[in-house]
Design a protein around this motif. Structure first.
Motif, PDB file in Angstrom:
ATOM      1  N   GLU A  47       0.814  -1.213   0.000  1.00 51.82           N
ATOM      2  CA  GLU A  47       0.000   0.000   0.000  1.00 51.82           C
ATOM      3  C   GLU A  47       0.851   1.269   0.000  1.00 51.82           C
ATOM      4  O   GLU A  47       0.325   2.374  -0.170  1.00 51.82           O
ATOM      5  N   THR A  48       2.160   1.131   0.178  1.00 50.50           N
ATOM      6  CA  THR A  48       3.045   2.293   0.141  1.00 50.50           C
ATOM      7  C   THR A  48       3.427   2.672  -1.290  1.00 50.50           C
ATOM      8  O   THR A  48       3.986   3.743  -1.519  1.00 50.50           O
ATOM      9  N   LEU A  49       3.118   1.815  -2.250  1.00 50.86           N
ATOM     10  CA  LEU A  49       3.463   2.077  -3.651  1.00 50.86           C
ATOM     11  C   LEU A  49       2.392   2.927  -4.315  1.00 50.86           C
ATOM     12  O   LEU A  49       1.240   2.956  -3.887  1.00 50.86           O
ATOM     13  N   SER A  50       2.762   3.586  -5.391  1.00 51.36           N
ATOM     14  CA  SER A  50       1.791   4.359  -6.168  1.00 51.36           C
ATOM     15  C   SER A  50       0.862   3.417  -6.922  1.00 51.36           C
ATOM     16  O   SER A  50       1.182   2.234  -7.135  1.00 51.36           O
ATOM     17  N   ASP A  51      -0.283   3.938  -7.354  1.00 51.97           N
ATOM     18  CA  ASP A  51      -1.225   3.124  -8.121  1.00 51.97           C
ATOM     19  C   ASP A  51      -0.602   2.618  -9.416  1.00 51.97           C
ATOM     20  O   ASP A  51      -0.860   1.485  -9.838  1.00 51.97           O
ATOM     21  N   GLU A  52       0.217   3.442 -10.060  1.00 53.01           N
ATOM     22  CA  GLU A  52       0.852   3.027 -11.307  1.00 53.01           C
ATOM     23  C   GLU A  52       1.792   1.842 -11.074  1.00 53.01           C
ATOM     24  O   GLU A  52       1.794   0.869 -11.839  1.00 53.01           O
ATOM     25  N   GLU A  53       2.586   1.917 -10.002  1.00 53.45           N
ATOM     26  CA  GLU A  53       3.502   0.818  -9.697  1.00 53.45           C
ATOM     27  C   GLU A  53       2.731  -0.443  -9.328  1.00 53.45           C
ATOM     28  O   GLU A  53       3.107  -1.557  -9.734  1.00 53.45           O
ATOM     29  N   ARG A  54       1.657  -0.301  -8.580  1.00 51.76           N
ATOM     30  CA  ARG A  54       0.847  -1.471  -8.214  1.00 51.76           C
ATOM     31  C   ARG A  54       0.189  -2.084  -9.442  1.00 51.76           C
ATOM     32  O   ARG A  54       0.069  -3.311  -9.556  1.00 51.76           O
ATOM     33  N   SER A 187     -11.358 -13.468  -9.410  1.00 47.61           N
ATOM     34  CA  SER A 187     -12.238 -13.625  -8.249  1.00 47.61           C
ATOM     35  C   SER A 187     -11.548 -13.205  -6.951  1.00 47.61           C
ATOM     36  O   SER A 187     -12.206 -12.762  -6.003  1.00 47.61           O
ATOM     37  N   MET A 188     -10.222 -13.317  -6.893  1.00 50.48           N
ATOM     38  CA  MET A 188      -9.497 -12.992  -5.667  1.00 50.48           C
ATOM     39  C   MET A 188      -9.070 -11.530  -5.591  1.00 50.48           C
ATOM     40  O   MET A 188      -9.152 -10.908  -4.516  1.00 50.48           O
ATOM     41  N   ILE A 189      -8.610 -10.960  -6.720  1.00 49.55           N
ATOM     42  CA  ILE A 189      -8.058  -9.603  -6.667  1.00 49.55           C
ATOM     43  C   ILE A 189      -8.647  -8.675  -7.726  1.00 49.55           C
ATOM     44  O   ILE A 189      -8.226  -7.515  -7.834  1.00 49.55           O
ATOM     45  N   GLY A 190      -9.618  -9.154  -8.492  1.00 47.01           N
ATOM     46  CA  GLY A 190     -10.137  -8.355  -9.593  1.00 47.01           C
ATOM     47  C   GLY A 190     -11.291  -7.445  -9.245  1.00 47.01           C
ATOM     48  O   GLY A 190     -12.036  -7.021 -10.132  1.00 47.01           O
ATOM     49  N   HIS A 191     -11.461  -7.123  -7.962  1.00 52.31           N
ATOM     50  CA  HIS A 191     -12.567  -6.256  -7.563  1.00 52.31           C
ATOM     51  C   HIS A 191     -12.064  -4.846  -7.267  1.00 52.31           C
ATOM     52  O   HIS A 191     -10.858  -4.590  -7.225  1.00 52.31           O
ATOM     53  N   LYS A 192     -13.000  -3.937  -7.047  1.00 51.68           N
ATOM     54  CA  LYS A 192     -12.659  -2.514  -6.986  1.00 51.68           C
ATOM     55  C   LYS A 192     -12.462  -1.999  -5.565  1.00 51.68           C
ATOM     56  O   LYS A 192     -12.841  -0.878  -5.242  1.00 51.68           O
ATOM     57  N   SER A 193     -11.873  -2.788  -4.708  1.00 52.55           N
ATOM     58  CA  SER A 193     -11.526  -2.325  -3.367  1.00 52.55           C
ATOM     59  C   SER A 193     -10.298  -1.432  -3.462  1.00 52.55           C
ATOM     60  O   SER A 193      -9.572  -1.445  -4.455  1.00 52.55           O
ATOM     61  N   ARG A 195      -7.544  -1.768  -2.004  1.00 50.00           N
ATOM     62  CA  ARG A 195      -6.319  -2.565  -2.079  1.00 50.00           C
ATOM     63  C   ARG A 195      -6.097  -3.143  -3.473  1.00 50.00           C
ATOM     64  O   ARG A 195      -4.943  -3.252  -3.924  1.00 50.00           O
ATOM     65  N   HIS A 196      -7.172  -3.518  -4.179  1.00 47.40           N
ATOM     66  CA  HIS A 196      -6.998  -4.282  -5.405  1.00 47.40           C
ATOM     67  C   HIS A 196      -7.390  -3.549  -6.681  1.00 47.40           C
ATOM     68  O   HIS A 196      -7.273  -4.120  -7.767  1.00 47.40           O
ATOM     69  N   LEU A 197      -7.850  -2.313  -6.570  1.00 47.85           N
ATOM     70  CA  LEU A 197      -8.280  -1.590  -7.772  1.00 47.85           C
ATOM     71  C   LEU A 197      -7.149  -1.496  -8.794  1.00 47.85           C
ATOM     72  O   LEU A 197      -7.356  -1.714  -9.994  1.00 47.85           O
ATOM     73  N   ALA A 198      -5.941  -1.175  -8.338  1.00 44.58           N
ATOM     74  CA  ALA A 198      -4.802  -1.067  -9.252  1.00 44.58           C
ATOM     75  C   ALA A 198      -4.119  -2.414  -9.475  1.00 44.58           C
ATOM     76  O   ALA A 198      -3.876  -2.819 -10.618  1.00 44.58           O
ATOM     77  N   ALA A 204      -8.507  -8.463 -13.924  1.00 45.58           N
ATOM     78  CA  ALA A 204      -9.921  -8.235 -14.189  1.00 45.58           C
ATOM     79  C   ALA A 204     -10.170  -8.001 -15.673  1.00 45.58           C
ATOM     80  O   ALA A 204     -11.108  -8.547 -16.261  1.00 45.58           O
ATOM     81  N   ARG A 205      -9.328  -7.178 -16.298  1.00 39.56           N
ATOM     82  CA  ARG A 205      -9.512  -6.872 -17.723  1.00 39.56           C
ATOM     83  C   ARG A 205      -9.233  -8.101 -18.588  1.00 39.56           C
ATOM     84  O   ARG A 205      -9.956  -8.360 -19.555  1.00 39.56           O
TER      85      ARG A 205
END
Length: 324
Positions: A47-54, A187-193, A195-198, A204-205
């Motif tokens: 969570e310390t990383l930028s959205d682009e890096e994630r 199903s595990m990380i493809g949702h818009k929370s 933590r997992h949006l980026a 997801a795509r």
């Protein structure tokens, strides 16, 4: 094409499913894939990383997942070919590939919701449907429980049955394993929370992309199955399909859900609650909304007919390939 492999896999899964004794002994491929995804999420999704890096790290994870999956399928196939005759290789690969399908288990989980409503009432229905959907179920009435079960049946027919079988027929065992890995990641990380949006964006795509052909194919199976099922309507399924599928929150789930709603003459989707937050989804279908266990049973009949048609189509493809 690997239609013969897909036919053996789906026939095996329909007959014996994934035996409990095997699950207790070695687990399930989905759980193995899930462990790798969970490790990547923990190690790479800081969570310390930028959205682009994630987002880039999520892309790296997806590439790793695909590489491991395809390599696993190739290694399994190569080992079988090293020790067995071609026919035995095909049979063993089909049995292994059957683990990528959820035809039998999906039917069992949805039927359990109908049985719970019939024997234990609304509380039993809520407990049973909570095992197969992500929405809040504590305040659902009988109609909402039934609707959730039918939606899960329609969507997972595409994701859990048609899609892995399609990619198995197209790309063999590596294709089926790779598809299952992508779908599990979604199903595990493809949702818009938060933590997992980026981090889950790529999964997801890509899941949307690889599910596109199967979602359309699953809708076709439902339409054809409705034409062969007394009391159901293929023309109404087609009408709702082309009118409502594009309005669904998912680019793929709307297709089997719309075909199911039209065939049964019911309404699906609509408002629901996730983690205490109400989501105003559009309705799919314009039929009855007062659903019950009987409607789940009718949806299961349509599902069985659609599965039968899919198997029959594979038989035809295999016979034609043998003739030519």
């Amino acid at each position: 094409m690997y239609a013969d492999l897909a036919l053996i896999a789906v026939a095996t899964e329909a007959t014996i499913g994934y035996p409990d004794v095997v699950y207790r002994a070695i687990g399930h491929p989905v759980t193995w894939i899930g462990r790798l995804i969970a490790w990547c999420d923990k190690a790479w999704n800081s969570e310390t990383l930028s959205d682009e890096e994630r987002r880039w790290r999520g892309i790296y994870m997806l590439v790793l997942l695909l590489a491991v999956s395809v390599l696993s399928g190739l290694v399994i196939t190569a080992v079988l070919e090293e020790f067995f005759h071609d026919i035995i290789v095909l049979l063993l690969a089909g049995v292994i590939g059957s683990a990528m399908l959820a035809q039998r288990s999906l039917h069992a989980h949805v039927a359990a919701v109908a049985s719970a409503l019939e024997t234990d009432g609304i509380e039993g229905g809520r407990r049973a449907v909570s095992m197969i959907v992500g929405r809040d179920t504590r305040a659902l009435d009988e109609a909402a429980v039934s609707r959730a079960a039918i939606e899960s049946l329609a969507e997972n027919f595409s994701d859990g049955v048609v899609a892995p079988l399609f990619w198995m027929a197209v790309a063999g065992l590596p294709g089926a394993i790779a598809y299952k890995a992508v779908n599990t990641a979604d199903s595990m990380i493809g949702h818009k929370s938060s933590r997992h949006l980026a981090f889950g964006w790529a999964s997801a795509r890509f899941d949307d992309l690889v599910n596109l052909p199967a979602s359309r194919l699953s809708a076709l199976w439902f339409v054809l199955a409705a034409a062969l099922s007394p009391g159901l309507s293929a023309p109404r399924a087609i009408e709702v399909l082309f009118r409502d599928a594009g309005h669904h929150r998912s680019p793929n789930a709307g297709w089997p859900e719309a075909a199911m709603a039209g065939a049964l003459g019911i309404q699906l989707s609509g408002p629901r609650t996730y983690d205490g937050i109400e989501v105003a989804e559009r309705w799919v279908g314009d039929g009855r909304s007062d659903l019950g266990a009987g409607d789940i049973r009718m949806a299961l009949e349509l599902y069985r007919a659609a599965c039968g048609l899919q198997i029959a189509a594979l038989v035809v493809v295999v016979v034609i390939s043998l003739m030519f």
